[in-house]
Design a protein around this motif. Structure first.
Motif, PDB file in Angstrom:
ATOM      1  N   VAL A   5       2.375 -36.747  18.601  1.00  0.00           N
ATOM      2  CA  VAL A   5       1.218 -35.871  18.927  1.00  0.00           C
ATOM      3  C   VAL A   5       1.460 -34.859  19.700  1.00  0.00           C
ATOM      4  O   VAL A   5       1.913 -34.817  20.982  1.00  0.00           O
ATOM      5  CB  VAL A   5       0.240 -36.977  20.091  1.00  0.00           C
ATOM      6  N   SER A   6       1.188 -33.546  19.284  1.00  0.00           N
ATOM      7  CA  SER A   6       1.614 -32.109  19.651  1.00  0.00           C
ATOM      8  C   SER A   6       1.054 -31.848  20.939  1.00  0.00           C
ATOM      9  O   SER A   6       1.676 -31.379  21.710  1.00  0.00           O
ATOM     10  CB  SER A   6       1.688 -31.241  18.486  1.00  0.00           C
ATOM     11  N   PRO A   7      -0.175 -32.132  21.264  1.00  0.00           N
ATOM     12  CA  PRO A   7      -0.861 -31.691  22.530  1.00  0.00           C
ATOM     13  C   PRO A   7      -0.208 -32.555  23.706  1.00  0.00           C
ATOM     14  O   PRO A   7       0.056 -31.698  24.726  1.00  0.00           O
ATOM     15  CB  PRO A   7      -2.333 -31.968  22.414  1.00  0.00           C
ATOM     16  N   LEU A   8       0.225 -33.485  23.694  1.00  0.00           N
ATOM     17  CA  LEU A   8       1.109 -34.406  24.661  1.00  0.00           C
ATOM     18  C   LEU A   8       2.561 -33.877  24.555  1.00  0.00           C
ATOM     19  O   LEU A   8       2.879 -33.695  25.644  1.00  0.00           O
ATOM     20  CB  LEU A   8       1.151 -35.840  24.352  1.00  0.00           C
ATOM     21  N   GLN A   9       2.917 -33.526  23.450  1.00  0.00           N
ATOM     22  CA  GLN A   9       4.249 -32.616  23.691  1.00  0.00           C
ATOM     23  C   GLN A   9       4.060 -31.477  24.501  1.00  0.00           C
ATOM     24  O   GLN A   9       4.866 -31.277  25.348  1.00  0.00           O
ATOM     25  CB  GLN A   9       4.865 -32.539  22.285  1.00  0.00           C
ATOM     26  N   GLU A  10       3.111 -30.622  24.213  1.00  0.00           N
ATOM     27  CA  GLU A  10       3.029 -29.487  24.898  1.00  0.00           C
ATOM     28  C   GLU A  10       2.910 -29.668  26.340  1.00  0.00           C
ATOM     29  O   GLU A  10       3.409 -28.947  27.040  1.00  0.00           O
ATOM     30  CB  GLU A  10       1.758 -28.726  24.249  1.00  0.00           C
TER      31      GLU A  10
END
Length: 317
Positions: free
Chosen positions: A177-182
């Protein structure tokens, strides 16, 4: 970690795990057909009568060497360790690493508590180029930032290992999940800039010390953690009433399950029975201990200490 197991373990491959262990390792290894070989950490010899350090839970290296066979594909290491709180010393890690180099065994080093240690912490992958070439290091934003529901993690390792993990990962969850990675990336930047790691260590060490005051008061020996936020307490001196009405799902389990149930019912404090992290053969090692988590608000810890004073009438001196 599942990606690492799926990337390398095939039917009949053996994986060495130290007991006690994080229970999720087991299903992850068995799914691709791996066989688990268990090597126990031995508790402090005087752990039932006096306070000790989590570092005194030790590996018998002759046992470890005997556990290695031609089918051994991987060894799983956890430092700082859950549930013991042990931080493996540089010397211990070097011995493990040298055995793995000698036998060409992949090291999966679970270092999800790598920002929360109270003694010197060494990453096994830093010890030599030969050890590094066999090591996959596991990290976790959820653990680092006390947001365990995030499940944002990572693996660090050489390309010749990572490529197989990446191939398995694509087939397990396709993408993260890219928003959580960011958010995790920004979290690291802000943590470095604002001294978060140092303040977290100071705060958690304070909680450990504050909570352990009750064990000194009750004269119950505890294992002082070197990392993480768990405390193991030896309950051998706690006398459970012979006629206590344990439910069926508890009364045939090891003593620590009975202790855990008794504490919840009679004192109002919850603890984890460590034999849940053991195989049946080695459950006797952990059956007098309970695991307490101190990652709570101070008011909760103080309330727990007050409630635990209710144990006094059950303790023999």
């Amino acid at each position: 970690m599942l990606s690492a197991f799926m990337g390398f373990i095939e039917e009949g491959d053996e994986v060495i795990i130290f007991e006690p262990f994080f229970d999720q390792y087991i299903s992850n290894i068995e799914m691709p057909g791996g066989k688990i070989v268990y090597v126990p950490l031995h508790p402090p010899p005087k752990g039932a009568t006096q306070n000790s350090s989590a570092g005194e839970w030790t590996i018998d290296f002759s046992e470890l060497e005997a556990a290695i066979s031609p089918k051994t594909k991987m060894i799983v290491l956890n430092t700082p360790h859950n549930p013991v709180g042990k931080v493996f010393s540089k010397d211990e890690l070097l011995k493990i690493g040298e055995l793995c180099v000698k036998n060409n065994i992949i090291i999966l080093s679970d270092e999800v508590y790598d920002r929360l240690y109270y003694v010197p912490f060494t990453r096994i992958a830093t010890l030599s180029p030969e050890i590094e070439s066999l090591t996959l290091t596991v990290g976790s934003a959820g653990k680092n930032f006390y947001a365990t529901g995030w499940r944002v993690g990572w693996l660090i390792g050489p390309p010749h290992l990572i490529e197989y993990v990446a191939a398995a990962h694509t087939r397990i969850c396709y993408s993260s999940v890219s928003p959580l990675q960011e958010a995790a990336a920004v979290g690291f930047e802000q943590a470095d800039a604002n001294g978060f790691w140092q303040s977290a260590v100071k705060e958690m060490r304070g909680k450990v010390d504050r909570f352990n005051e009750i064990w000194k008061e009750l004269d119950l020996p505890f294992s002082d953690p070197e990392g993480g936020y768990f405390v193991l307490v030896n309950m051998k001196k706690v006398n459970l009433p012979a006629d206590y009405p344990f439910p069926d799902h508890v009364k045939n389990r090891p003593r620590d399950f009975k202790l855990s149930w008794f504490l919840i019912q009679e004192v109002g404090v919850a603890a984890i029975p460590p034999t849940e992290f053991y195989t049946d053969d080695n459950a006797h090692i952990g059956e007098d201990w309970l695991r307490f988590a101190v990652c709570k608000e101070d008011a909760v810890l103080e309330s727990a200490k007050e409630r635990l004073r209710g144990l006094k009438k059950y303790i023999s001196n």
